[in-house]
Every structure is written in structure tokens, then in C-alpha cells.
Write an enzyme that holds these catalytic residues in place. Structure first.
Site, PDB file in Angstrom:
ATOM      1  N   SER A 189       0.829  -1.199   0.000  1.00 29.15           N
ATOM      2  CA  SER A 189       0.000   0.000   0.000  1.00 29.15           C
ATOM      3  C   SER A 189       0.872   1.261   0.000  1.00 29.15           C
ATOM      4  O   SER A 189       1.660   1.465  -0.928  1.00 29.15           O
ATOM      5  CB  SER A 189      -0.941  -0.043   1.210  1.00 29.15           C
ATOM      6  OG  SER A 189      -1.947   0.937   1.115  1.00 29.15           O
ATOM      7  N   ASP A 343     -10.063  -3.380  -5.288  1.00 27.03           N
ATOM      8  CA  ASP A 343      -9.168  -2.414  -4.652  1.00 27.03           C
ATOM      9  C   ASP A 343      -9.107  -1.171  -5.531  1.00 27.03           C
ATOM     10  O   ASP A 343      -8.850  -1.273  -6.736  1.00 27.03           O
ATOM     11  CB  ASP A 343      -7.779  -3.032  -4.496  1.00 27.03           C
ATOM     12  CG  ASP A 343      -6.772  -2.130  -3.785  1.00 27.03           C
ATOM     13  OD1 ASP A 343      -7.171  -1.051  -3.310  1.00 27.03           O
ATOM     14  OD2 ASP A 343      -5.598  -2.516  -3.695  1.00 27.03           O
ATOM     15  N   HIS A 373      -7.972  -4.816  -0.727  1.00 24.51           N
ATOM     16  CA  HIS A 373      -6.903  -4.095  -0.056  1.00 24.51           C
ATOM     17  C   HIS A 373      -6.702  -4.596   1.373  1.00 24.51           C
ATOM     18  O   HIS A 373      -7.657  -4.930   2.069  1.00 24.51           O
ATOM     19  CB  HIS A 373      -7.208  -2.594  -0.040  1.00 24.51           C
ATOM     20  CG  HIS A 373      -6.007  -1.750   0.136  1.00 24.51           C
ATOM     21  ND1 HIS A 373      -5.090  -1.545  -0.868  1.00 24.51           N
ATOM     22  CD2 HIS A 373      -5.525  -1.064   1.210  1.00 24.51           C
ATOM     23  CE1 HIS A 373      -4.122  -0.765  -0.436  1.00 24.51           C
ATOM     24  NE2 HIS A 373      -4.348  -0.462   0.834  1.00 24.51           N
TER      25      HIS A 373
END
Length: 399
Positions: A189, A343, A373
Site C-alpha cells: 500500500s 481495490d 486491499h
């Protein structure tokens, strides 16, 4: 009696409505995930209400509770774990206990959390790092960095780059028995964003002689220029990372002024003077057909005031690595990119895969069709271990 039954039924229906989150049919263990989402949603709403009342900034409140799930640097039968600092940046070091006849691989890992949250000491990151160290027989450095809202770009990048630079010095590598030709950087991320950014910077830094062999980017955030990608449209309300939260994270990276967040949500945070950069994020040419299906590319919409002058980091490649030109990409090491179908950041990663391959970089792309995610951190779910295995298996062969 009848009124009590009606009240009970009403409360039950409202609770079920609040708890239930419709999920795609191919999601594994949907009820487990639904329960986790409900708990997270309840806590987040409570924290947001506290922020609304002026009690505490949302991110500061969340970090206070994240500290409660951090674990100390505890060694086990396989790995020695210690906390130290590299260039005054706190890091956690994982060294396998078994004897090695040769120098070990080295992996520098950067945690996610929207540049606002997280730490190397979180239990899920601690598990991932010790598991990686043990399976690869590698020295894993899991770094921390200063966080928003107290610190903004480029502090997070500079902290990570300083720690990585220290790790890549000959004396530190010798101290930990790391092979200087077998070092990789990785992150998830926002950590994937920072991993991509430091890999680009390092490839052009003449002061650092030891270079990376690999970079591994797990559902990375790579650009904020266009937040109207197909993945943003399709997953704008998916609960783990909705578009609204992604915009909040990006905004907090640069400022506590919430007007930037609003501009990001409207996709009107740059003026026409930045139009030349849209070629680097033009999904109509960079996404494979399967990810464009059913979507029409909209020409960029520009804001009346150029927030990029107020916050120049918005278009800095150290914050948005996808905006790097092809010449900068050509020097990058072998790359692994993991993306998830559900995501908002999916298309960031896929476009980077396309651009890296076009620049001649060897790329392995794992797309998790039932992924979402943060899934790699949900250790109570089977998908987490499946994703971890994909990632570590690639490192086993490549690093």
C-alpha cells in the site's frame, strides 16, 4: 408485549443492515470478512465522531489503538528479532538463527497505512517479516518512518531513504552477513508507494554504490493525478479502502487542510498546466482490455486553483512514482507487483506493470481475482496466507 416484539425486530433489522456488507460472489470466507468489516466500521465511525466533536484527529486516535496491537521484538526458535536504528530511523531486524554457509539475502520492508498509520511492530507486520526471514533464510529490515498528520511529505520518503541508505552501507551489510548482490526492497500500500519511490531514487544516486536486485510492490498507491480510474469507479464504496478514505490518506500525506481531500474526490486538484503528465496515467492506453471493459475514458477535468503550486509534492515522483518518465524507469531492478481485483489502487499497480515492461524492466505481476486491499494482513483469513505465499515464492526464486 407486541410493542416490545416490534421494537426488538426493528433493532434486529437495523443491526443486520449495519453489519451486513454485500460482497462479490467469489470472495473467500465472506462471513468472516463481513464480521471484520462490521467491527472495523463501528470503530472507525466512533473515531470519526470523536474527530467531528473536536476531541482528536482521526489518524491520531487510530494510531493510539494500533499501539495496543503492537508486539515487542521477541525472538523465537527460528529468528532473532531486535529493535535498533539506521540513520536515527527506528527499524526492526529479523535474522535467521540457523547456520548459513554463505552470505544471506537482505530484504528491506516498508509498512503501509496511508503514510498516517502503522508500524513495524504491528502483529501482522511482525508475522510477515519473521515468516519471510525464516522461509528465505534472509535478513529482513522492517522500517518505521514518521507519520502524518504530524509529518508530511517528503518526511516519510526521506526517513525511509535514510534507513535504506544506511542498510546498504558495506559495514552494516557485513555486520548482518548480507550479500550485497542479493538485496530487495518491498512494501504494501503506502509502503509499496515508498518502496517504488526509493527504488527510483536509488537507481540514480551515485553516492550509493550497492544497488537493489529486486523491488516487490503489494497493492501499491502510485499516483494521485487521476482518481477516476476504472478501479476507483468499481470499488469506490468497497469497505476496506473506499475512495473517500484513499483521498483522505493522499490529502493527509501533504497537508491537514481538508480542502485538498475534497478536490481529490472531485478529481479537480490540478490545472491545465499539468496536462502533460496525464500521459503517464492514461488508463485507456495502459490498462489491458479486461480492466477497461465497460468504462469510457474521461478527459481530465481541471480545477480553478492549482493546488499543485500550494502542495508541489502532489506531482513529485517521490510521492507519485507512476509519474516518472521512461528514462527513470529503465534503471529499475526486477519487479514484482501484486494487485487485487476489489481495490481502488488496482489500476495504479497494473499501469505501472505496463510502463515498466515498456521500459524494458522484467516484471512479474500477480493479480488476485478475489483479493482486496490489506488482505495480506488479515491473518485470520485464508487469502492472507495465499497472498503471502505468492510474494515469498517469487522472492525465493528471484532474490
Amino acid at each position: 408485549m407486541g410493542k416490545k416484539i416490534i421494537l426488538l425486530l426493528t433493532v434486529g433489522v437495523l443491526a443486520a443492515y449495519y453489519v451486513y456488507t454485500p460482497l462479490p460472489d467469489n470472495i473467500e470466507e465472506p462471513w468472516k470478512l463481513t464480521w471484520m468489516i462490521a467491527v472495523s466500521k463501528s470503530i472507525t465511525n466512533l473515531f470519526m465522531f470523536a474527530e467531528f466533536l473536536g476531541i482528536s484527529h482521526l489518524m491520531n486516535t487510530v494510531m493510539f489503538f494500533i499501539a495496543l496491537i503492537e508486539v515487542p521484538p521477541t525472538s523465537d526458535e527460528n529468528v532473532t528479532v531486535t529493535d535498533t536504528t539506521f540513520n536515527n530511523i527506528p527499524v526492526r531486524v529479523y535474522v535467521p538463527k540457523r547456520q548459513s554457509e554463505s552470505l544471506r539475502r537482505g530484504l528491506f520492508f516498508i509498512h503501509g497505512g496511508g503514510w498516517c498509520l502503522g508500524s513495524a511492530a504491528m502483529s501482522s507486520y511482525d508475522f510477515l517479516s519473521r515468516h519471510t526471514a525464516n522461509r528465505l533464510d534472509a535478513v529482513v529490515i522492517s522500517t518505521n518512518y514518521r507519520l502524518a498528520p504530524k509529518h508530511h511529505f517528503p518526511t516519510q520518503f526521506e526517513d525511509v531513504y535514510a534507513a535504506l541508505s544506511s542498510f546498504l552501507s558495506s559495514d552494516v551489510l557485513e555486520q548482518y552477513g548480507v550479500d550485497p548482490t542479493r538485496i530487495g526492497v518491498a512494501g504494501d500500500s503506502a509502503g509499496g508507494n515508498l518502496a517504488a519511490a526509493v527504488a527510483q531514487q536509488l537507481s540514480e544516486d551515485p553516492k550509493i554504490k550497492i544497488k537493489l536486485k529486486t523491488q516487490s510492490l503489494i497493492y501499491p498507491a502510485l499516483q494521485n493525478l487521476d482518481m477516476d480510474l476504472p478501479s476507483y469507479r468499481e470499488n469506490s464504496h468497497f469497505p476496506i479502502l473506499p475512495k473517500s478514505l484513499a483521498a483522505r490518506y493522499w490529502s493527509e500525506y501533504f497537508t491537514t487542510d481538508r480542502s485538498l481531500e475534497k478536490a481529490l474526490l472531485l478529481n479537480q486538484h490540478v490545472t491545465a498546466e499539468s496536462s502533460h503528465l496525464f500521459k503517464f496515467v492514461n488508463w485507456s492506453s495502459l490498462l489491458p482490455e479486461k480492466f477497461k471493459r465497460g468504462h469510457v475514458y474521461n478527459a481530465p477535468s481541471y480545477g480553478s486553483s492549482d493546488l499543485t503550486q500550494k502542495y508541489p509534492g502532489l506531482l513529485d515522483v517521490r510521492a507519485a512514482p507512476l509519474l516518472a518518465d521512461d528514462a527513470r524507469l529503465r534503471g529499475l531492478p526486477r519487479t514484482y507487483v501484486m494487485t487485487c481485483q476489489y481495490d481502488v489502487l488496482r489500476d495504479d499497480g497494473i499501469m505501472y506493470v505496463t510502463r515498466l515492461r515498456d521500459a524494458g524492466v522484467e516484471v512479474t505481476h500477480t493479480h488476485v481475482e478475489d483479493g482486496y486491499h490489506r488482505a495480506i494482513l488479515f491473518l485470520d483469513l485464508k487469502i492472507s496466507y495465499r497472498m503471502i505465499n505468492h510474494y515469498v515464492d517469487w522472492l525465493m526464486v528471484t532474490l
